[in-house]
Design a protein around this motif. Structure first.
Motif, PDB file in Angstrom:
ATOM      1  N   THR A 141       0.833  -1.203   0.000  1.00  9.39           N
ATOM      2  CA  THR A 141       0.000   0.000   0.000  1.00  9.39           C
ATOM      3  C   THR A 141       0.866   1.251   0.000  1.00  9.39           C
ATOM      4  O   THR A 141       2.036   1.211   0.391  1.00  9.39           O
ATOM      5  CB  THR A 141      -0.923   0.059   1.243  1.00  9.39           C
ATOM      6  N   GLY A 142       0.278   2.348  -0.432  1.00 10.36           N
ATOM      7  CA  GLY A 142       0.991   3.618  -0.445  1.00 10.36           C
ATOM      8  C   GLY A 142       0.262   4.579  -1.364  1.00 10.36           C
ATOM      9  O   GLY A 142      -0.575   4.153  -2.169  1.00 10.36           O
ATOM     10  N   PRO A 143       0.567   5.860  -1.270  1.00 11.18           N
ATOM     11  CA  PRO A 143      -0.124   6.836  -2.114  1.00 11.18           C
ATOM     12  C   PRO A 143       0.179   6.633  -3.594  1.00 11.18           C
ATOM     13  O   PRO A 143       1.185   6.001  -3.953  1.00 11.18           O
ATOM     14  CB  PRO A 143       0.433   8.184  -1.624  1.00 11.18           C
ATOM     15  N   SER A 144      -0.701   7.161  -4.411  1.00 12.98           N
ATOM     16  CA  SER A 144      -0.511   7.078  -5.855  1.00 12.98           C
ATOM     17  C   SER A 144       0.857   7.667  -6.229  1.00 12.98           C
ATOM     18  O   SER A 144       1.233   8.726  -5.723  1.00 12.98           O
ATOM     19  CB  SER A 144      -1.646   7.844  -6.537  1.00 12.98           C
ATOM     20  N   GLY A 145       1.588   6.946  -7.059  1.00 12.65           N
ATOM     21  CA  GLY A 145       2.886   7.455  -7.522  1.00 12.65           C
ATOM     22  C   GLY A 145       4.064   7.036  -6.669  1.00 12.65           C
ATOM     23  O   GLY A 145       5.204   7.378  -6.966  1.00 12.65           O
ATOM     24  N   CYS A 146       3.811   6.270  -5.597  1.00 12.74           N
ATOM     25  CA  CYS A 146       4.939   5.917  -4.710  1.00 12.74           C
ATOM     26  C   CYS A 146       5.710   4.696  -5.228  1.00 12.74           C
ATOM     27  O   CYS A 146       6.578   4.182  -4.540  1.00 12.74           O
ATOM     28  CB  CYS A 146       4.483   5.724  -3.265  1.00 12.74           C
ATOM     29  N   ARG A 147       5.416   4.248  -6.440  1.00 12.98           N
ATOM     30  CA  ARG A 147       6.163   3.190  -7.157  1.00 12.98           C
ATOM     31  C   ARG A 147       5.740   1.770  -6.793  1.00 12.98           C
ATOM     32  O   ARG A 147       6.541   0.833  -6.910  1.00 12.98           O
ATOM     33  CB  ARG A 147       7.683   3.320  -6.995  1.00 12.98           C
ATOM     34  N   LYS A 148       4.493   1.591  -6.419  1.00 14.20           N
ATOM     35  CA  LYS A 148       3.994   0.227  -6.159  1.00 14.20           C
ATOM     36  C   LYS A 148       4.036  -0.605  -7.447  1.00 14.20           C
ATOM     37  O   LYS A 148       4.526  -1.727  -7.453  1.00 14.20           O
ATOM     38  CB  LYS A 148       2.544   0.268  -5.624  1.00 14.20           C
TER      39      LYS A 148
END
Ligand SMILES: Nc1ncnc2c1ncn2[C@@H]1O[C@H](COP(=O)(O)OP(=O)(O)O)[C@@H](O)[C@H]1O
Ligand SMILES: [Mg+2]
Length: 125
Positions: free
Chosen positions: A39-46
């Motif tokens: 998980t992580g905010p949009s754009g954090c390279r998931k």
């Protein structure tokens, strides 16, 4: 300690384009039957991490092992049959289901077995 059920392991994964570092020393492992969330905010390279895990792009540094074997020592097709990645946005092209299924034969430079493909296309359409 290495888990005996371990299937996929990413170690010290680093990814950068030019001077921009997008992944810095990411490690995780996932065993058969295990379910993990990234998980992580949009754009954090998931998605970038998932593309690396499924060998669609290569990390700048770090290693990936599958069932204890470095994936660089495996034919990419074999690895990709076992480890895959489902894109957030489906990408379809052409006009028919047949066009999409036939691409595999085109890439593998195998004869286009049209009769089989038409049956498969009917089954999934
Ligand atoms: N080192 C980098 N420099 C510039 N752009 C990058 C770099 N690494 C990834 N990107 C781009 O950043 C964007 C966001 O990354 P992404 O992995 O899709 O994030 P998420 O899935 O968390 O929303 C993508 O368009 C990707 O191509
Ligand atoms: Mg994403």
């Amino acid at each position: 300690m290495k888990n005996s059920k371990e299937t996929l392991r990413l170690d010290d994964i680093h990814y950068q384009i030019d001077r921009q570092v997008s992944l810095d020393s990411v490690s995780f492992c996932i065993s058969k039957g295990e379910f993990k969330l990234i998980t992580g905010p949009s754009g954090c390279r998931k998605s970038t991490l998932l593309k690396i895990a499924s060998s669609l792009i290569d990390p700048t540094r770090g290693s990936i092992t599958f069932d204890g074997k470095a994936i660089t020592a495996m034919p990419p097709e074999e690895y990709r049959k076992r480890v895959s990645y489902c894109f957030q946005t489906p990408v379809l092209f052409g006009n028919t289901v047949y066009d999409n299924i036939a691409l595999t034969y085109l890439i593998c430079k195998q004869p286009d077995e049209q009769k089989i493909l038409v049956v498969n296309a009917m089954l999934i359409s």
